[in-house]
Design an enzyme around this catalytic site. Structure first.
Site, PDB file in Angstrom:
ATOM      1  N   HIS A 143     -35.736  27.828  58.808  1.00 14.99           N
ATOM      2  CA  HIS A 143     -35.959  26.617  58.017  1.00 14.99           C
ATOM      3  C   HIS A 143     -35.164  25.463  58.780  1.00 14.99           C
ATOM      4  CE1 HIS A 143     -36.638  29.030  54.495  1.00 14.99           C
ATOM      5  NE2 HIS A 143     -36.325  30.325  55.340  1.00 14.99           N
TER       6      HIS A 143
ATOM      7  N   GLU B  59     -25.177  28.596  83.362  1.00 13.51           N
ATOM      8  CA  GLU B  59     -24.245  28.310  84.170  1.00 13.51           C
ATOM      9  C   GLU B  59     -24.816  28.999  85.701  1.00 13.51           C
ATOM     10  OE1 GLU B  59     -20.241  29.261  83.145  1.00 13.51           O
ATOM     11  OE2 GLU B  59     -19.316  27.790  84.831  1.00 13.51           O
TER      12      GLU B  59
ATOM     13  N   LYS C  72     -13.565  18.908  86.315  1.00  9.16           N
ATOM     14  CA  LYS C  72     -12.377  19.470  86.500  1.00  9.16           C
ATOM     15  C   LYS C  72     -11.336  18.507  87.371  1.00  9.16           C
ATOM     16  CE  LYS C  72     -13.526  24.310  86.269  1.00  9.16           C
ATOM     17  NZ  LYS C  72     -13.456  25.622  86.947  1.00  9.16           N
TER      18      LYS C  72
HETATM   19  O1  PA5 Z   1     -18.514  31.975  84.715  1.00  9.55           O
HETATM   20  C1  PA5 Z   1     -17.391  31.362  85.071  1.00  9.55           C
HETATM   21  O2  PA5 Z   1     -17.194  31.804  86.032  1.00  9.55           O
HETATM   22  C2  PA5 Z   1     -16.865  30.156  84.064  1.00  9.55           C
HETATM   23  O3  PA5 Z   1     -17.464  29.941  83.081  1.00  9.55           O
HETATM   24  C3  PA5 Z   1     -15.676  31.150  83.751  1.00  9.55           C
HETATM   25  O4  PA5 Z   1     -15.759  31.932  82.938  1.00  9.55           O
HETATM   26  C4  PA5 Z   1     -14.617  30.009  83.084  1.00  9.55           C
HETATM   27  O5  PA5 Z   1     -14.440  28.705  83.856  1.00  9.55           O
HETATM   28  C5  PA5 Z   1     -13.210  30.531  82.658  1.00  9.55           C
HETATM   29  O6  PA5 Z   1     -12.681  30.752  84.269  1.00  9.55           O
HETATM   30  P1  PA5 Z   1     -11.362  31.561  83.932  1.00  9.55           P
HETATM   31  O7  PA5 Z   1     -11.774  32.905  83.631  1.00  9.55           O
HETATM   32  O8  PA5 Z   1     -11.246  31.595  85.675  1.00  9.55           O
HETATM   33  O9  PA5 Z   1     -10.123  31.073  83.102  1.00  9.55           O
END
Ligand code: PA5
Length: 459
Positions: free
Chosen positions: A314, A288, A428
């Site tokens: 394996h 990410e 989203k």
């Molecule tokens: O790294 C990030 O910002 C995202 O992966 C968030 O952790 C994820 O979308 C969850 O978001 P939040 O903590 O705002 O609910």
């Protein structure tokens, strides 16, 4: 103290590895990446670096744990992404699954910890059936305080608590941004305890904030030791000398392997069950953060792959050995294992099994790791090994900080911002549109204008 051995990443040891000349030349690119990360840190943009010394947050966590000690049998965490993967990694390293199976006395009176990181109703319903709400604490963890999955879980839990006539203030705690998002005003209005995620700490970099520390401390994990280890690693990375900066060496070698040697697939393979979920946490961090559109156009981003030794010997190791030459493998090794078991000798002589007797399981696991690294090297396939003296709170803190700092450096090396995630937004928006969220009608229309699944193309 953890160590990174990168012998098998370089082409003087492994022909497909990073060119030794490229590695030496990368010193100046690294110095620039390190300076850029430090500058962003000094400007207050990158808060994760400073979490190990944030005593105020540690006090929030320890204060909450002290106030609630002995009140709960179960703690259920509601969160997703960075709000769940870090807590899961810490729990499974230091409170492995079998810990939840122990009775309360053997757990030292600490509650069990369950993490709900999805909205699959079968899992949520099963947990809600299993726990006794009167003795359960729900942690609602969300940096943004508005993530659909976490909010949906929260609304279900809230309704269940109210139906059971239980006070929300006694069974809920929020971990969220100090001022933004939907959770904070609810906490303020209803008196629900809420711990802070600093505004400059992003979701996937938040494991050393109350996001990771609160669930860990609630199950008796020594979170001060986790922070001590993280701080020690952070100080080791205060140098621009690449060969002495473990996060720098990791980032630069992976970046060079990708950009100069055509190896964009980065496998993380712990030879340790407790470290298994570190690989999943790393996958989110690396993917990410680094999978991005370049400012001038074009796409970058290594693909992280989780594996587990010896289990994957394996399974995926066949691909790592003979598949495309597009991978690096990073092994996680553990020097000492408590509760090691010695393999007994058979009383009758069975030559095919005799070699096992008298060795321990940890010895076998570590030998298999070394053998796999050697086998990959013999086929020109690079790897490196991060070794921990043992799996404990301090070493875990070091490991988490190593990967976080390495990700910050890698972002600078690739020339992208490692701290945003614009690519996850569109899905989203479509979800909001389809679910009827006010203000997202255009997103719904845009989604409906896309090619839709056709009945003619159903096999
Ligand atoms: O790294 C990030 O910002 C995202 O992966 C968030 O952790 C994820 O979308 C969850 O978001 P939040 O903590 O705002 O609910």
């Amino acid at each position: 103290m953890l160590t990174l051995d990168y012998t098998f990443m370089l082409d003087d040891a492994v022909p497909g590895g990073v060119g030794t000349a490229d590695w030496i030349a990368a010193q100046s690119a690294f110095a620039a990446a390190q300076a850029s990360a430090e500058a962003r840190r000094r400007s207050g943009e990158l808060g994760f670096f400073d979490l190990p010394s944030n005593t105020a947050l540690l006090e929030q966590v320890e204060g909450f744990v002290t106030r609630t000690r002995g009140r709960f049998r179960d703690v259920v965490l509601l969160g997703i992404g960075g709000s769940a993967l870090g807590p899961i990694a810490l729990r499974n390293a230091l409170r492995p699954p079998q810990w939840n199976l122990l009775d309360e006395t053997s757990r030292g009176g600490w509650p069990r910890l369950h993490v709900l990181d999805n909205v699959d109703p079968s899992t949520i319903a099963a947990i809600l059936m299993r726990v006794d709400l009167r003795e359960t604490l729900f942690l609602v963890i969300s940096k943004s305080g508005g993530t659909a999955e976490t909010m949906a879980q929260y609304l279900i839990v809230r309704a269940r608590l109210l139906e059971a006539g239980l006070p929300l203030t006694g069974h809920l705690v929020f971990v969220t941004d100090p001022s933004k998002g939907a959770l904070r005003p609810i906490a303020n209005a209803e008196g629900i305890p809420a711990l802070d995620i600093p505004p400059n700490v992003g979701g996937r970099f938040s494991v050393l904030s109350p996001v990771g520390l609160l669930p860990a401390a609630l199950t008796g994990i020594n979170v001060a030791a986790v922070l001590r280890g993280a701080g020690a690693l952070e100080r080791r990375c205060a140098t621009t000398d690449l060969a002495r900066n473990p996060a720098g060496a990791f980032a630069v070698l992976q970046w060079l392997a990708d950009t100069k040697r055509g190896k964009p697939i980065h496998v993380l393979m712990p030879y340790s069950d407790p470290l298994r979920d570190i690989a999943l946490w790393f996958v989110q961090l690396w993917a990410e953060s680094l999978g991005k559109v370049l400012p001038g156009g074009g796409h970058v981003g290594p693909t992280p792959v989780p594996a587990l030794g010896a289990t994957d010997q394996h399974s995926q190791v066949q691909l790592f050995m003979e598949g495309p030459l597009d991978k690096t493998v990073t092994f996680l090794a553990v020097d000492e294992s408590p509760n090691d078991l010695t393999i007994p000798h058979l009383h009758q002589d069975v030559p095919d099994l005799a070699y096992l007797g008298g060795h321990t399981l940890a010895e076998l696991l570590n030998t298999e790791r070394r053998a796999t690294a050697g086998a990959l090297a013999s086929r020109g396939r690079p790897s490196c090994t991060i070794s921990l003296p043992r799996v404990d709170a301090e070493n875990l803190g070091e490991l988490l900080m190593l990967f976080e700092i390495a990700t910050a450096y890698a972002g600078a090396l690739y020339g992208i911002n490692a701290f945003d995630q614009p690519g996850v937004e569109l899905g989203k928006l479509y979800t909001y549109g389809i679910m009827g969220r006010p203000g997202f009608g255009e997103s719904r229309k845009e989604f409906e204008a896309l090619p839709q699944p056709s009945p003619d193309r159903r096999a």
